[in-house]
Design a protein around this motif. Structure first.
Motif, PDB file in Angstrom:
ATOM      1  N   PRO A  21       0.807  -1.224   0.000  1.00 54.99           N
ATOM      2  CA  PRO A  21       0.000   0.000   0.000  1.00 54.99           C
ATOM      3  C   PRO A  21       0.840   1.274   0.000  1.00 54.99           C
ATOM      4  N   LEU A  22       1.963   1.255   0.686  1.00 60.59           N
ATOM      5  CA  LEU A  22       2.840   2.424   0.692  1.00 60.59           C
ATOM      6  C   LEU A  22       3.509   2.616  -0.669  1.00 60.59           C
ATOM      7  N   ASN A  71       4.728   1.800   7.968  1.00 60.77           N
ATOM      8  CA  ASN A  71       4.922   0.394   7.627  1.00 60.77           C
ATOM      9  C   ASN A  71       4.720  -0.512   8.854  1.00 60.77           C
ATOM     10  N   GLN A  72       5.052   0.034  10.049  1.00 63.81           N
ATOM     11  CA  GLN A  72       4.990  -0.762  11.286  1.00 63.81           C
ATOM     12  C   GLN A  72       3.736  -0.497  12.108  1.00 63.81           C
ATOM     13  N   PHE A 100       1.941  12.270   6.045  1.00 65.83           N
ATOM     14  CA  PHE A 100       1.482  10.989   6.583  1.00 65.83           C
ATOM     15  C   PHE A 100       0.197  10.537   5.887  1.00 65.83           C
ATOM     16  N   LYS A 101      -0.735  11.481   5.706  1.00 66.71           N
ATOM     17  CA  LYS A 101      -1.999  11.126   5.053  1.00 66.71           C
ATOM     18  C   LYS A 101      -1.767  10.695   3.612  1.00 66.71           C
ATOM     19  N   SER A 102      -0.862  11.394   2.918  1.00 66.00           N
ATOM     20  CA  SER A 102      -0.594  11.063   1.521  1.00 66.00           C
ATOM     21  C   SER A 102       0.069   9.687   1.394  1.00 66.00           C
ATOM     22  N   ASN A 106      -3.532   4.497   1.167  1.00 68.32           N
ATOM     23  CA  ASN A 106      -4.071   3.158   0.875  1.00 68.32           C
ATOM     24  C   ASN A 106      -4.139   2.257   2.117  1.00 68.32           C
ATOM     25  N   LEU A 107      -3.841   2.816   3.282  1.00 69.76           N
ATOM     26  CA  LEU A 107      -3.983   2.053   4.524  1.00 69.76           C
ATOM     27  C   LEU A 107      -5.410   2.190   5.041  1.00 69.76           C
TER      28      LEU A 107
END
Length: 605
Positions: A21-22, A71-72, A100-102, A106-107
């Motif tokens: 997703p990232l 990621n964590q 962070f939002k950008s 996809n999270l």
């Protein structure tokens, strides 16, 4: 463990071990190759290590900590704070939260909350109650929420100290240490700073566990993607005319114009708006909600130009900013670096233009030493160059219009030509004139430079004579205050042995005012007058009132009638009165910043 960047490193984000997703979010944003700080930092953060990163602004350090921390991120039934980022300014806090939002677009159900002063508590309290994963805030507001119990740090897994050296300069280090002491003992800390003074290293040694140190050595302090030029000019009116010409001659997407005062942001924005540009002012007096809307309008293209004080020098990352103009030179080299860092970010090309007065060349040398780059001089666009661009733009508009359906109007023109025996060229010319209206398409060539030179020469001769010849008894010497200046009287004069240098030194040292901002000085037998920037703060005047020159207090007062012929003295009530027979002794012309300000704007924020 210290690690410096070396060449031939990771060339793709997919090699760094980030989740899919990232990677999709990075691909959507057009990022494929990590910057040096990202390539070195991300693996260590993913491994759970404490890290210390030393890198300049604009190197991509936000992604260096945001990507591995996202990621964590651990899923929970209710969102709880897992990541806390401390930033020195509200602008940087907003920028980091948006990053962070950008990156986490996809999270599933990612919740990010910026918290900072100047924003009502109600909205922040509600969001914290509903639950968030990432909190990005300024130290003071974060402390308030911790004390209220609205922000609980028991679930925090990672803490980021962003731009720690800036937090040091702003007096936040004690607050930062207090927050760290409230956090769980088992947590990961990432510290980022452009410089590493002893106090920052002490925090790292006290609160970080065997940190990995990563230093990105830049050849220059400013990005290589920024072309830097300076333009020599003088006076507020001359500067704004130069800015108008630059806007016409250059291809500008988005522009930031930095000025020194709040009033200048408004006045210059009004002037540029009258020229037909979409522009807005941004300064500390504007409500935070309006400032956020203004920045969003710049990002979306509803605005093209932002006239700002240094309130926007940090944390403002707008991709479409192609130009940064330093309308007023900043007081220090670091401010210059941060200002022009608003363009040319993450590999994009940018252009920085510095307006420079002849008296400010020393500061130019300091900037070049700090940036380790030569700033090239540029010439002001000529009327011919501007007219050539106007003609090209006009022709381009014709081409764009011809690409649409013009059949109805073509038939109409043919009918008119047949009925009146007129050529199509003449009809097209008439229609173009109708469309242009009363505003000329081209600028007239203005042979004003020679006139101004002759006027200056005459003024110089006149001023020279006024200083060489002793004026008649009772006659006031000196010209009225320059534009943007006020005249003040000080109770020290020729009989007290005062010299212009004594006055300049006392004002510069006591009030921390640059000598460049001190204008014309007239020395009389028993008192003197000095021109200072319009809008001097009362606290500065109080400070100068008690300052001493040659052992005598200055007793600075506003000299509202100094331009009249009769010199005056102050009575004990502080009101002006005529002084019979008082002879003015010396007149010293100091070309300070007076002409760079209009008479309606203060020199201080």
């Amino acid at each position: 463990m210290s690690q410096d960047f070396v060449a031939e490193m990771v060339t793709d984000f997919s090699e760094l071990g980030l989740i899919e997703p990232l990677l999709r979010a990075l691909n959507s944003a057009g990022y494929t190759e990590p910057t040096p700080i990202q390539a070195k930092m991300i693996p260590h953060v993913l491994a759970g290590n404490d890290v210390v990163g030393q890198a300049q602004t604009g190197t991509g350090k936000t992604a260096a900590f945001a990507l591995p921390l996202l990621n964590q991120l651990k899923p929970t039934k209710k969102a709880t704070p897992q990541i806390l980022v401390l930033a020195p300014t509200r602008e940087l806090a907003i920028q980091v939260s948006e990053a962070f939002k950008s990156y986490g677009a996809n999270l599933n159900n990612l919740r990010v909350l910026p918290i900072f002063g100047g924003q009502e508590y109600a909205g922040q309290l509600q969001q914290l109650h509903l639950g968030v994963h990432v909190v990005v805030g300024t130290p003071g507001r974060v402390m308030d929420h911790i004390r209220r119990g609205s922000l609980k740090l028991s679930t925090i897994r990672s803490i980021v100290l962003d731009e720690a050296d800036e937090m040091l300069k702003m007096g936040f280090l004690e607050d930062v240490e207090w927050v760290l002491e409230q956090a769980p003992k088992e947590r990961q800390i990432a510290l980022f700073s452009a410089t590493m003074p002893d106090s920052i290293r002490r925090i790292a040694a006290t609160h970080l566990n065997n940190p990995v140190e990563i230093t990105i050595k830049n050849k220059t302090a400013t990005a290589a993607t920024i072309s830097q030029h300076y333009l020599t000019t003088n006076g507020f009116n001359a500067k704004r005319e130069a800015l108008a010409k630059i806007l016409e001659a250059e291809t500008v997407d988005g522009m930031l114009v930095f000025v020194r005062t709040k009033m200048q942001t408004v006045e210059l924005a009004e002037y540029i708006s009258e020229l037909g540009h979409s522009v807005a002012a941004l300064n500390g007096d504007i409500a935070q909600s309006q400032r956020l809307r203004t920045v969003e309008q710049l990002k979306s293209g509803k605005l093209d130009i932002l006239i700002a004080t240094d309130v926007a020098a940090r944390g403002l990352d707008v991709e479409r900013v192609s130009h940064v103009v330093n309308f007023d030179i900043p007081f220090d080299t670091e401010a210059y670096i941060h200002r022009i860092g608003r363009t040319g970010r993450a590999g994009r090309q940018g252009r920085a233009i510095l307006f420079l007065t002849p008296r400010e060349r020393t500061m130019l040398k300091s900037i070049e030493r700090a940036t380790r780059q030569k700033i090239e001089q540029m010439a002001l666009p000529t009327v011919a160059e501007i007219n050539a661009k106007r003609i090209a733009a006009y022709k381009n508009t014709i081409s764009e219009t011809l690409s649409t359906d013009c059949s109805f109007f073509a038939g109409l023109i043919n009918d008119y030509c047949s009925e009146n025996g007129t050529s199509a060229e003449l009809v097209a010319a008439a229609l173009a004139k109708m469309a242009q209206g009363k505003t000329p398409l081209l600028l007239p060539e203005e042979p004003r430079r020679q006139i101004r030179r002759e006027r200056t020469e005459r003024t110089d001769v006149s001023q020279k004579r006024s200083t060489e010849q002793r004026p008649r008894k009772g006659r006031h010497v000196g010209l009225p205050p320059e534009e943007g200046m006020d005249r003040y009287r000080i109770e020290v004069g020729e009989v007290h042995g005062v010299k212009p240098g004594n006055i300049v030194g006392a004002i510069a040292n006591e009030a921390d005012i640059s000598s460049d901002h001190i204008g014309r000085i007239n020395i009389f037998e028993e008192y003197s007058t000095v021109d200072l920037p319009y809008g001097m703060p009362h606290q500065v005047l109080r400070l100068l009132h008690g300052a001493r020159i040659n052992g005598r207090p200055m007793r600075v007062r506003r000299d509202e009638e100094a331009t009249q012929d009769t010199p005056r003295k102050f009575d004990r009530s502080g009101k002006n009165g005529a002084s019979k027979g008082q002879k003015p002794m010396k007149s010293v012309q100091r070309k300070g910043p007076g002409k760079s300000r209009s008479s309606a704007q203060p020199a201080y924020k």
